[in-house]
Design a protein around this motif. Sequence first.
Motif, PDB file in Angstrom:
ATOM      1  N   ALA A  74       0.793  -1.090   0.052  1.00 26.05           N
ATOM      2  CA  ALA A  74       0.105   0.008   0.009  1.00 26.05           C
ATOM      3  C   ALA A  74       1.003   1.332   0.012  1.00 26.05           C
ATOM      4  O   ALA A  74       1.784   1.375   0.759  1.00 26.05           O
ATOM      5  CB  ALA A  74      -0.985  -0.077   1.226  1.00 26.05           C
ATOM      6  N   ILE A  75       0.349   2.229  -0.880  1.00 28.35           N
ATOM      7  CA  ILE A  75       1.281   3.422  -1.060  1.00 28.35           C
ATOM      8  C   ILE A  75       0.159   4.324  -0.228  1.00 28.35           C
ATOM      9  O   ILE A  75      -0.670   4.816  -1.035  1.00 28.35           O
ATOM     10  CB  ILE A  75       1.883   3.752  -2.249  1.00 28.35           C
ATOM     11  N   VAL A  76       0.459   5.112   0.671  1.00 26.57           N
ATOM     12  CA  VAL A  76      -0.526   6.106   1.066  1.00 26.57           C
ATOM     13  C   VAL A  76       0.222   7.442   1.390  1.00 26.57           C
ATOM     14  O   VAL A  76       1.572   7.461   1.730  1.00 26.57           O
ATOM     15  CB  VAL A  76      -1.168   5.740   2.480  1.00 26.57           C
ATOM     16  N   ALA A  77      -0.323   8.572   1.132  1.00 28.03           N
ATOM     17  CA  ALA A  77       0.035   9.979   0.953  1.00 28.03           C
ATOM     18  C   ALA A  77      -0.540  10.693   1.898  1.00 28.03           C
ATOM     19  O   ALA A  77      -2.040  10.563   1.878  1.00 28.03           O
ATOM     20  CB  ALA A  77       0.297  10.555  -0.472  1.00 28.03           C
ATOM     21  N   LYS A 196      21.137  -3.283  -9.034  1.00 27.91           N
ATOM     22  CA  LYS A 196      19.861  -3.321  -8.180  1.00 27.91           C
ATOM     23  C   LYS A 196      18.980  -2.170  -8.578  1.00 27.91           C
ATOM     24  O   LYS A 196      19.377  -0.906  -8.928  1.00 27.91           O
ATOM     25  CB  LYS A 196      20.207  -2.819  -6.700  1.00 27.91           C
ATOM     26  N   VAL A 197      17.800  -2.471  -8.917  1.00 28.40           N
ATOM     27  CA  VAL A 197      16.789  -1.639  -9.572  1.00 28.40           C
ATOM     28  C   VAL A 197      15.471  -1.665  -8.891  1.00 28.40           C
ATOM     29  O   VAL A 197      15.051  -2.503  -8.599  1.00 28.40           O
ATOM     30  CB  VAL A 197      16.728  -1.985 -11.079  1.00 28.40           C
ATOM     31  N   MET A 198      14.956  -0.340  -8.856  1.00 31.30           N
ATOM     32  CA  MET A 198      13.455  -0.102  -8.351  1.00 31.30           C
ATOM     33  C   MET A 198      12.643   0.807  -9.293  1.00 31.30           C
ATOM     34  O   MET A 198      13.253   1.814  -9.590  1.00 31.30           O
ATOM     35  CB  MET A 198      13.388   0.069  -7.019  1.00 31.30           C
ATOM     36  N   MET A 216       0.720  12.148  -4.087  1.00 33.38           N
ATOM     37  CA  MET A 216       0.631  10.582  -4.257  1.00 33.38           C
ATOM     38  C   MET A 216       2.183  10.419  -4.887  1.00 33.38           C
ATOM     39  O   MET A 216       2.835   9.430  -4.649  1.00 33.38           O
ATOM     40  CB  MET A 216      -0.273  10.100  -5.235  1.00 33.38           C
ATOM     41  N   VAL A 217       2.543  11.014  -5.944  1.00 31.49           N
ATOM     42  CA  VAL A 217       3.957  10.933  -6.635  1.00 31.49           C
ATOM     43  C   VAL A 217       5.234  10.898  -5.647  1.00 31.49           C
ATOM     44  O   VAL A 217       5.866  10.096  -5.498  1.00 31.49           O
ATOM     45  CB  VAL A 217       4.156  11.940  -7.608  1.00 31.49           C
ATOM     46  N   MET A 218       4.965  11.850  -4.798  1.00 32.08           N
ATOM     47  CA  MET A 218       6.088  12.027  -3.579  1.00 32.08           C
ATOM     48  C   MET A 218       6.141  10.984  -2.666  1.00 32.08           C
ATOM     49  O   MET A 218       7.203  10.348  -2.128  1.00 32.08           O
ATOM     50  CB  MET A 218       6.042  13.462  -3.008  1.00 32.08           C
ATOM     51  N   SER A 219       4.633  10.541  -2.337  1.00 29.13           N
ATOM     52  CA  SER A 219       4.779   9.380  -1.381  1.00 29.13           C
ATOM     53  C   SER A 219       5.271   7.989  -2.058  1.00 29.13           C
ATOM     54  O   SER A 219       6.014   7.415  -1.478  1.00 29.13           O
ATOM     55  CB  SER A 219       3.214   8.917  -1.166  1.00 29.13           C
ATOM     56  N   ALA A 220       5.089   7.811  -3.363  1.00 26.87           N
ATOM     57  CA  ALA A 220       5.533   6.574  -4.054  1.00 26.87           C
ATOM     58  C   ALA A 220       7.174   6.765  -4.099  1.00 26.87           C
ATOM     59  O   ALA A 220       7.797   5.644  -3.847  1.00 26.87           O
ATOM     60  CB  ALA A 220       5.067   6.584  -5.299  1.00 26.87           C
ATOM     61  N   LEU A 221       7.472   7.734  -4.437  1.00 27.06           N
ATOM     62  CA  LEU A 221       9.248   7.887  -4.486  1.00 27.06           C
ATOM     63  C   LEU A 221       9.674   7.745  -3.159  1.00 27.06           C
ATOM     64  O   LEU A 221      10.807   7.154  -3.197  1.00 27.06           O
ATOM     65  CB  LEU A 221       9.431   9.331  -5.067  1.00 27.06           C
ATOM     66  N   THR A 222       9.028   8.416  -2.152  1.00 26.33           N
ATOM     67  CA  THR A 222       9.768   8.045  -0.887  1.00 26.33           C
ATOM     68  C   THR A 222       9.903   6.652  -0.556  1.00 26.33           C
ATOM     69  O   THR A 222      10.901   6.079   0.016  1.00 26.33           O
ATOM     70  CB  THR A 222       8.908   8.999   0.196  1.00 26.33           C
ATOM     71  N   GLN A 223       8.725   5.981  -0.773  1.00 27.96           N
ATOM     72  CA  GLN A 223       8.531   4.377  -0.381  1.00 27.96           C
ATOM     73  C   GLN A 223       9.659   3.654  -1.030  1.00 27.96           C
ATOM     74  O   GLN A 223      10.446   2.782  -0.951  1.00 27.96           O
ATOM     75  CB  GLN A 223       7.231   3.974  -0.450  1.00 27.96           C
ATOM     76  N   MET A 224       9.857   4.175  -2.683  1.00 28.85           N
ATOM     77  CA  MET A 224      10.573   3.291  -3.612  1.00 28.85           C
ATOM     78  C   MET A 224      12.278   3.583  -3.159  1.00 28.85           C
ATOM     79  O   MET A 224      13.170   2.819  -3.209  1.00 28.85           O
ATOM     80  CB  MET A 224      10.660   3.603  -4.864  1.00 28.85           C
TER      81      MET A 224
END
Length: 387
Positions: A74-77, A196-198, A216-224
């Motif tokens: 889950a990706i939550v921002a 190593k790639v994400m 939402m974009v920044m939350s996804a980037l932070t998690q990756m």
Amino acid sequence: MTVTKESVVERLKTVNGPDFTGNIVDLGMVSEIFIADAKVFFSITVPAARAQELEPLRAAAERAVKAIPGVASAIVALTAEKKGGGMEAPVPARPAAPRPAAPQRPAPHAPASQSHGKRGVPGIDAIIAVASGKGGVGKSTTAVNLALGLGANGLKVGVLDADIYGPSMPRLLNIHGRPQTVDGKVLKPMQNYGLKVMSMGFLVDEETPMIWRGPMVMSALTQMLREVEWGPLDVLVVDMPPGTGDAQLTMAQQVPLAGAVIVSTPQDLALIDARKGLNMFKKVDVPLLGIVENMSYFLAPDTGKRYDIFGHGGARREAERLGVTFLGEVPLEMGIRESSDAGAPVVASKPEGAEAKIYRDIAAKVWERVQQERGAAEAAVPSIVFE
């Protein structure tokens, strides 16, 4: 087991709102829910003034959704965007209890980027951004070959594909499948060619459009970036989105970048946009490692005659004008394009070729510049001597 929006909504109703006033669904705090390949994405709207205070609420919602059978991640921002009519989410403010300030000790030999409040990523020694002021200049191809060049020069290298809307790394590196998790929390990066790639391209289908706003974009980037088992790495190469929007600026402000590489083509129009990228990194105190002139010239395969299709030397002159290192020229070569499309970048597929040598030389200059910037940062830190 198929995950539905209805099941996610029902689970989110168990998450208390701020100050235990109802639940986040009934309070109207939850955005549209997006589900792709058992991955759940949504945001929670909160007042801007309480965003930091309400981070535990975001984490609680994320844990609740991850506990649903069939949910892979889950990706939550948190977003502080105002709702219609200029009103923010109806969340009552609560005065925060004063806390005594804890004494802080400067960490010895801390990188300059961390001294500005940027939190490092465990296991990664240096993070390099590869950016461009506009799309279509070959930034991603340059980023992946730069990463492979750094690896060929003896470094342990990873690549973060930060382009949420148009991820390129799965195709460029011929990587398929979904990343596994460590204890259901941290993602394992995908691997090929020693990298190593994400990438968001590993989490959703290639044809799935990512219709997201900034939070939402920044939350996804932070998690990756921070919820991936990267280490140990000498360097992480971040393939930045094209342009100089919110995602790029926030990455530059929040990620402890060792420096940035700007990719441009020789023509004036591309250089105008490249200057915007350079200025953005300057404003947030990210060292400029140099400029790469991509598609610099074309050599006819039959005659060997050189053609400057997009002009020539514009990026070199711009680097000289700005006092920035010129890292090198990459030709407009059909083999580079074909190998990239085939998922076999030229540094990996033709390591003894002329083009691979160009990228390895650029990689060597980039790493040298990283060391120079580190040395300058350490020299700028005053030493404290006790007598």
